[in-house]
Write a protein that holds these residues in place. Structure first.
Motif, PDB file in Angstrom:
ATOM      1  N   LEU A   1       0.814  -1.217   0.000  1.00  0.00           N
ATOM      2  CA  LEU A   1       0.000   0.000   0.000  1.00  0.00           C
ATOM      3  C   LEU A   1       0.847   1.268   0.000  1.00  0.00           C
ATOM      4  O   LEU A   1       0.566   2.218  -0.737  1.00  0.00           O
ATOM      5  CB  LEU A   1      -0.935   0.006   1.211  1.00  0.00           C
ATOM      6  N   PHE A   2       1.879   1.289   0.845  1.00  0.00           N
ATOM      7  CA  PHE A   2       2.626   2.527   1.054  1.00  0.00           C
ATOM      8  C   PHE A   2       3.978   2.574   0.349  1.00  0.00           C
ATOM      9  O   PHE A   2       4.548   3.656   0.183  1.00  0.00           O
ATOM     10  CB  PHE A   2       2.829   2.759   2.555  1.00  0.00           C
ATOM     11  N   GLY A   3       4.470   1.422  -0.074  1.00  0.00           N
ATOM     12  CA  GLY A   3       5.731   1.373  -0.790  1.00  0.00           C
ATOM     13  C   GLY A   3       6.952   1.365   0.114  1.00  0.00           C
ATOM     14  O   GLY A   3       6.850   1.299   1.341  1.00  0.00           O
ATOM     15  N   THR A   4       8.106   1.440  -0.514  1.00  0.00           N
ATOM     16  CA  THR A   4       9.384   1.488   0.193  1.00  0.00           C
ATOM     17  C   THR A   4      10.190   2.661  -0.373  1.00  0.00           C
ATOM     18  O   THR A   4       9.725   3.399  -1.248  1.00  0.00           O
ATOM     19  CB  THR A   4      10.160   0.178  -0.013  1.00  0.00           C
ATOM     20  N   ARG A   5      11.401   2.816   0.110  1.00  0.00           N
ATOM     21  CA  ARG A   5      12.270   3.880  -0.411  1.00  0.00           C
ATOM     22  C   ARG A   5      12.575   3.660  -1.892  1.00  0.00           C
ATOM     23  O   ARG A   5      12.885   4.610  -2.617  1.00  0.00           O
ATOM     24  CB  ARG A   5      13.572   3.938   0.386  1.00  0.00           C
ATOM     25  N   LEU A   6      12.512   2.395  -2.328  1.00  0.00           N
ATOM     26  CA  LEU A   6      12.889   2.074  -3.707  1.00  0.00           C
ATOM     27  C   LEU A   6      11.698   1.882  -4.636  1.00  0.00           C
ATOM     28  O   LEU A   6      11.870   1.892  -5.856  1.00  0.00           O
ATOM     29  CB  LEU A   6      13.738   0.791  -3.722  1.00  0.00           C
ATOM     30  N   ARG A   7      10.498   1.696  -4.070  1.00  0.00           N
ATOM     31  CA  ARG A   7       9.346   1.405  -4.922  1.00  0.00           C
ATOM     32  C   ARG A   7       8.096   2.066  -4.368  1.00  0.00           C
ATOM     33  O   ARG A   7       7.839   2.027  -3.169  1.00  0.00           O
ATOM     34  CB  ARG A   7       9.126  -0.118  -5.008  1.00  0.00           C
ATOM     35  N   ARG A   8       7.317   2.681  -5.256  1.00  0.00           N
ATOM     36  CA  ARG A   8       6.074   3.338  -4.836  1.00  0.00           C
ATOM     37  C   ARG A   8       5.012   2.294  -4.535  1.00  0.00           C
ATOM     38  O   ARG A   8       4.916   1.261  -5.197  1.00  0.00           O
ATOM     39  CB  ARG A   8       5.567   4.277  -5.925  1.00  0.00           C
ATOM     40  N   GLY A   9       4.199   2.591  -3.540  1.00  0.00           N
ATOM     41  CA  GLY A   9       3.080   1.716  -3.210  1.00  0.00           C
ATOM     42  C   GLY A   9       1.869   2.016  -4.085  1.00  0.00           C
ATOM     43  O   GLY A   9       1.846   2.986  -4.849  1.00  0.00           O
ATOM     44  N   LEU A  10       0.847   1.197  -3.947  1.00  0.00           N
ATOM     45  CA  LEU A  10      -0.333   1.338  -4.792  1.00  0.00           C
ATOM     46  C   LEU A  10      -1.082   2.644  -4.535  1.00  0.00           C
ATOM     47  O   LEU A  10      -1.646   3.232  -5.459  1.00  0.00           O
ATOM     48  CB  LEU A  10      -1.272   0.146  -4.569  1.00  0.00           C
ATOM     49  N   ILE A  11      -1.094   3.092  -3.284  1.00  0.00           N
ATOM     50  CA  ILE A  11      -1.785   4.352  -2.990  1.00  0.00           C
ATOM     51  C   ILE A  11      -1.077   5.523  -3.643  1.00  0.00           C
ATOM     52  O   ILE A  11      -1.726   6.420  -4.217  1.00  0.00           O
ATOM     53  CB  ILE A  11      -1.910   4.546  -1.468  1.00  0.00           C
ATOM     54  N   ALA A  12       0.239   5.522  -3.611  1.00  0.00           N
ATOM     55  CA  ALA A  12       0.998   6.584  -4.283  1.00  0.00           C
ATOM     56  C   ALA A  12       0.790   6.513  -5.794  1.00  0.00           C
ATOM     57  O   ALA A  12       0.706   7.546  -6.475  1.00  0.00           O
ATOM     58  CB  ALA A  12       2.478   6.473  -3.943  1.00  0.00           C
TER      59      ALA A  12
ATOM     60  N   GLY B   1      -7.045   4.388   8.365  1.00  0.00           N
ATOM     61  CA  GLY B   1      -6.188   5.541   8.620  1.00  0.00           C
ATOM     62  C   GLY B   1      -6.086   6.453   7.411  1.00  0.00           C
ATOM     63  O   GLY B   1      -6.132   7.682   7.534  1.00  0.00           O
ATOM     64  N   VAL B   2      -5.960   5.867   6.218  1.00  0.00           N
ATOM     65  CA  VAL B   2      -5.866   6.660   4.987  1.00  0.00           C
ATOM     66  C   VAL B   2      -7.185   7.378   4.712  1.00  0.00           C
ATOM     67  O   VAL B   2      -7.211   8.566   4.385  1.00  0.00           O
ATOM     68  CB  VAL B   2      -5.484   5.751   3.796  1.00  0.00           C
ATOM     69  N   ALA B   3      -8.305   6.650   4.846  1.00  0.00           N
ATOM     70  CA  ALA B   3      -9.614   7.231   4.545  1.00  0.00           C
ATOM     71  C   ALA B   3      -9.970   8.351   5.520  1.00  0.00           C
ATOM     72  O   ALA B   3     -10.599   9.344   5.131  1.00  0.00           O
ATOM     73  CB  ALA B   3     -10.681   6.139   4.573  1.00  0.00           C
ATOM     74  N   GLU B   4      -9.579   8.205   6.776  1.00  0.00           N
ATOM     75  CA  GLU B   4      -9.912   9.209   7.788  1.00  0.00           C
ATOM     76  C   GLU B   4      -9.050  10.458   7.662  1.00  0.00           C
ATOM     77  O   GLU B   4      -9.553  11.593   7.652  1.00  0.00           O
ATOM     78  CB  GLU B   4      -9.740   8.619   9.192  1.00  0.00           C
ATOM     79  N   SER B   5      -7.757  10.269   7.554  1.00  0.00           N
ATOM     80  CA  SER B   5      -6.831  11.405   7.624  1.00  0.00           C
ATOM     81  C   SER B   5      -6.444  11.963   6.258  1.00  0.00           C
ATOM     82  O   SER B   5      -5.914  13.071   6.173  1.00  0.00           O
ATOM     83  CB  SER B   5      -5.551  10.981   8.352  1.00  0.00           C
ATOM     84  N   ARG B   6      -6.707  11.180   5.199  1.00  0.00           N
ATOM     85  CA  ARG B   6      -6.254  11.549   3.860  1.00  0.00           C
ATOM     86  C   ARG B   6      -4.741  11.752   3.850  1.00  0.00           C
ATOM     87  O   ARG B   6      -4.211  12.593   3.126  1.00  0.00           O
ATOM     88  CB  ARG B   6      -6.966  12.807   3.358  1.00  0.00           C
ATOM     89  N   GLU B   7      -4.081  10.942   4.654  1.00  0.00           N
ATOM     90  CA  GLU B   7      -2.620  10.924   4.685  1.00  0.00           C
ATOM     91  C   GLU B   7      -2.154   9.477   4.734  1.00  0.00           C
ATOM     92  O   GLU B   7      -2.917   8.579   5.087  1.00  0.00           O
ATOM     93  CB  GLU B   7      -2.078  11.671   5.909  1.00  0.00           C
ATOM     94  N   MET B   8      -0.885   9.270   4.390  1.00  0.00           N
ATOM     95  CA  MET B   8      -0.299   7.936   4.501  1.00  0.00           C
ATOM     96  C   MET B   8       1.158   8.070   4.923  1.00  0.00           C
ATOM     97  O   MET B   8       1.778   9.134   4.744  1.00  0.00           O
ATOM     98  CB  MET B   8      -0.406   7.185   3.175  1.00  0.00           C
ATOM     99  N   PRO B   9       1.702   7.005   5.480  1.00  0.00           N
ATOM    100  CA  PRO B   9       3.104   7.064   5.876  1.00  0.00           C
ATOM    101  C   PRO B   9       4.014   7.268   4.668  1.00  0.00           C
ATOM    102  O   PRO B   9       3.803   6.673   3.614  1.00  0.00           O
ATOM    103  CB  PRO B   9       3.346   5.686   6.509  1.00  0.00           C
ATOM    104  N   ASN B  10       4.988   8.125   4.843  1.00  0.00           N
ATOM    105  CA  ASN B  10       5.995   8.339   3.802  1.00  0.00           C
ATOM    106  C   ASN B  10       7.165   7.402   4.070  1.00  0.00           C
ATOM    107  O   ASN B  10       7.729   7.424   5.164  1.00  0.00           O
ATOM    108  CB  ASN B  10       6.470   9.793   3.819  1.00  0.00           C
ATOM    109  N   PRO B  11       7.545   6.539   3.115  1.00  0.00           N
ATOM    110  CA  PRO B  11       8.664   5.623   3.354  1.00  0.00           C
ATOM    111  C   PRO B  11       9.951   6.318   3.765  1.00  0.00           C
ATOM    112  O   PRO B  11      10.804   5.720   4.413  1.00  0.00           O
ATOM    113  CB  PRO B  11       8.815   4.913   1.994  1.00  0.00           C
ATOM    114  N   SER B  12      10.059   7.575   3.398  1.00  0.00           N
ATOM    115  CA  SER B  12      11.269   8.330   3.763  1.00  0.00           C
ATOM    116  C   SER B  12      11.146   8.992   5.127  1.00  0.00           C
ATOM    117  O   SER B  12      12.068   9.653   5.593  1.00  0.00           O
ATOM    118  CB  SER B  12      11.559   9.391   2.695  1.00  0.00           C
ATOM    119  N   GLY B  13       9.982   8.845   5.761  1.00  0.00           N
ATOM    120  CA  GLY B  13       9.751   9.428   7.064  1.00  0.00           C
ATOM    121  C   GLY B  13       8.596  10.401   7.062  1.00  0.00           C
ATOM    122  O   GLY B  13       8.332  11.086   6.067  1.00  0.00           O
ATOM    123  N   GLY B  14       7.863  10.464   8.166  1.00  0.00           N
ATOM    124  CA  GLY B  14       6.736  11.364   8.281  1.00  0.00           C
ATOM    125  C   GLY B  14       5.530  10.845   7.511  1.00  0.00           C
ATOM    126  O   GLY B  14       5.366   9.643   7.280  1.00  0.00           O
TER     127      GLY B  14
END
Length: 254
Positions: A131-142, A167-180
């Motif tokens: 869903l969120f990806g890694t530092r090397l690959r984007r996730g499906l949400i991105a 969490g995504v639907a409520e906040s309209r945010e997702m974890p950033n693999p690079s932080g934050g």
């Protein structure tokens, strides 16, 4: 009164249904007229089905003229331009993904990605990476940013995946693999099978708080047995399609 074989052949070539020579039996004439009327009925029916199928294909791939399908097409057309999340419920094979794609194509997000998520294929160990990806690959949400995220078969989501999507639907945010965290701009379209929505959703294994965010609009797709008046049109469309693919004339439906 003076018919012969040559005359009969000529009459049939010019479009006569039958050739009756005098003297004739009344039963024979009545039977011939009945056969002619039945043939004419089939011609008219096939013409009507062909026209109905053509009109349906020109307006929407959601084929059918029963009230249920007319209402479904109207609802899809009205909901598509909005940006609300949509939950599509229906049995397997009723065309839920087709409706999801129509909703995307009819929205302002049509030029952006339509990302399908096969919920049944994502294990708990792969939820965050997928869903969120890694530092090397984007996730499906991105990947779906500014487009549509299609959750197919959401009833198969694990409790962990449901929590992440909440969490995504409520906040309209997702974890950033690079932080934050990072903002999320997506429209979520979800499919659920009806059997999983019968009774209490919690007992069916689906979180009510997540369902609340996913079903701003709920679209129900009727099974074919509830719209049997559409069977002839669908059959005709499939027959015409098969004839085109195989380069054959379309046979007349009896």
């Amino acid at each position: 009164g003076h018919g012969d074989i040559a005359m009969a052949v000529a009459a049939l070539k010019r479009g006569a249904f039958d050739f009756v020579a005098k003297p004739f039996m009344t039963d024979h004439l009545i039977a011939s007229v009945r056969r002619a009327l039945e043939t004419r009925r089939l011609v008219v029916d096939n013409r009507r089905l062909r026209q109905a199928a053509l009109e349906a294909e020109l307006t929407s791939p959601l084929l059918g003229q029963t009230p249920a399908m007319v209402q479904l097409r109207d609802l899809v057309e009205r909901v598509a331009p909005t940006d609300v999340n949509v939950l599509i419920e229906g049995e397997t094979g009723t065309g839920k993904e087709l409706i999801a794609r129509l909703l995307h194509q009819g929205s302002a997000r049509r030029a952006r990605p339509f990302i399908r998520v096969d919920c049944a294929s994502i294990s708990d160990t792969a939820v965050d990476e997928t869903l969120f990806g890694t530092r090397l690959r984007r996730g499906l949400i991105a990947e779906a940013q500014r487009g549509t995220l299609f959750l197919d078969g959401a009833e198969t989501m694990s409790a962990l995946m449901q929590g992440r999507m909440l969490g995504v639907a409520e906040s309209r945010e997702m974890p950033n693999p690079s932080g934050g965290t990072m903002p999320v701009d997506i429209r979520i379209i979800t499919t659920l099978t009806r059997k999983h929505l019968a009774g209490d959703d919690e007992r069916a294994g689906f979180r009510k708080d997540l369902l609340y965010h996913l079903e701003t609009v709920r679209i129900g797709v009727p099974p074919l047995r509830q719209r049997q008046g559409d069977i002839a049109i669908l059959f005709h469309v499939f027959l015409e399609d098969a004839a085109r693919r195989h380069g054959l004339p379309s046979p007349q439906i009896d």
